[in-house]
Design an enzyme around this catalytic site. Structure first.
Site, short mmCIF file in Angstrom:
data_model
loop_
_atom_site.label_atom_id
_atom_site.label_comp_id
_atom_site.label_asym_id
_atom_site.label_seq_id
_atom_site.Cartn_x
_atom_site.Cartn_y
_atom_site.Cartn_z
N THR A 143 -2.26 -17.56 -7.04
CA THR A 143 -2.27 -17.61 -5.58
C THR A 143 -3.67 -17.93 -5.05
O THR A 143 -4.68 -17.58 -5.68
CB THR A 143 -1.82 -16.27 -4.99
OG1 THR A 143 -2.00 -16.27 -3.58
CG2 THR A 143 -2.62 -15.11 -5.57
N TYR A 203 -2.98 -7.56 -4.06
CA TYR A 203 -2.16 -8.66 -4.57
C TYR A 203 -3.05 -9.73 -5.19
O TYR A 203 -2.85 -10.14 -6.34
CB TYR A 203 -1.32 -9.24 -3.43
CG TYR A 203 -0.67 -10.56 -3.76
CD1 TYR A 203 0.22 -10.66 -4.83
CD2 TYR A 203 -0.94 -11.71 -3.01
CE1 TYR A 203 0.81 -11.88 -5.15
CE2 TYR A 203 -0.34 -12.92 -3.31
CZ TYR A 203 0.53 -13.00 -4.38
OH TYR A 203 1.11 -14.20 -4.69
#
Length: 327
Positions: free
Chosen positions: A117, A141
């Site tokens: 990501t 995350y």
């Protein structure tokens, strides 16, 4: 036929990847716990239910199918939740990935395509985000994904497990036939939230933060069509099959859209008003995340041809009108 194990194959991106793999002549084997995935999305190959942290179950699946590669999508991915419950993200994403890599090495699989990501870069405003930018994630995350990237490098040195890492930006749209689509419970992604508000499935869309240093005060993100995204994953898989070196690629278009601009585009597509509530910023949200990389285009021959905001919303709207999965 060549078999590929797809972790998270019952999720939004994973199910699209399975469809593309099947179209390209592979046999995709979905491995999913169904905690956030949907069994109705598994349409293109065998399904094996299991948890990433269950080594015995993974060993069984590797022994049964003997996949030549893994596409690893399975992860918790909500930024806000990761700030409040970081242990869940370190346990599921990092411990689960460690167990998966150990099982892959034990099963003789040598290639892995990993869904990372742009959140690994953190909040770097007015910086061209390419693969060489420093990684300073500001939420659990992003931190968990960066840790998995480090893990992959170590496993290559120790065990020869080669990898392609894709750091991508916001994903939207659905396949042309609307067989699979974007549906989460709870829903946290902007475009499906906008369409839910338009369709009356929620009272209003909440804009989290209107005082960011952007032209209209709302966050800016780069969006990629899900079919462009999974096409890149196929190219990454073939890159490894051709014996090329492990590589990191950003997947983005280089064009950013603010929250308000997405709302305006959705209004233009549907000809319906979007009810809006303005709320405070969410912890862990970056101001602007836009790719400046051309590596995927130059080296993989990848082109995000479907990644126009209007097309992504049109495709997502068609899916939203066609019906959802149910648990």
């Amino acid at each position: 036929m060549t078999t590929v194990l797809v972790t998270g194959g019952a999720g939004y991106i994973g199910s699209h990847a399975c469809k593309m793999l099947a179209r390209e002549g592979y046999t995709p084997v979905t491995y999913d716990s169904l905690v956030t995935g949907w069994q109705d999305a598994v349409k293109f190959g065998p399904f094996e239910k299991g948890d990433l942290c269950d080594r015995a179950r993974l060993d069984e699946v590797f022994a049964t199918y003997q996949p030549t590669a893994v596409m690893h999508f399975a992860a918790l991915s909500q930024v806000g939740e990761s700030m409040n419950h970081p242990a869940r993200y370190w346990r599921n994403n990092v411990e689960g990935s460690l167990t998966l890599l150990q099982a892959a090495v034990g099963g003789g699989t040598q290639n892995i395509v990993f869904s990372s990501t742009c959140a690994t870069y953190g909040d770097q405003d007015n910086v061209v985000l390419d693969e060489d930018c420093p990684q300073h994630p500001i939420n659990a995350y992003g931190s968990s994904k960066r840790a998995i990237e480090d893990m992959l490098r170590d496993f290559e040195v120790a065990h020869g497990l080669r990898h392609v890492i894709f750091r991508y930006f916001n994903v939207a749209g659905c396949d042309p036939e609307a067989e699979v689509g974007e549906f989460h419970q709870p829903e946290t992604h902007l475009i499906p939230l906008v369409l839910d508000a338009i369709a009356g499935k929620r009272d209003a869309l909440t804009i989290f933060g209107t005082d960011y240093d952007t032209p209209d005060g709302t966050c800016i993100r780069d969006y990629v069509h899900v079919m462009d995204l999974v096409e890149a994953h196929i190219k990454g898989l073939k890159w490894l099959e051709q014996g090329k070196e492990s590589r990191v690629f950003n997947l983005g278009t280089g064009t950013g859209f603010s929250v308000r601009e997405v709302i305006e585009q959705a209004h233009a597509v549907t000809n319906r008003e979007v009810p809006v509530i303005e709320g405070p910023r969410r912890p862990g949200d970056c101001t602007k995340l836009v790719s400046g990389s051309t590596r995927a285009e130059e080296e993989l021959g990848w082109a995000p041809g479907r990644s126009k905001m209007r097309q992504m919303i049109e495709d997502a709207w068609r899916w939203h009108q066609s019906g959802h999965y149910e648990k």
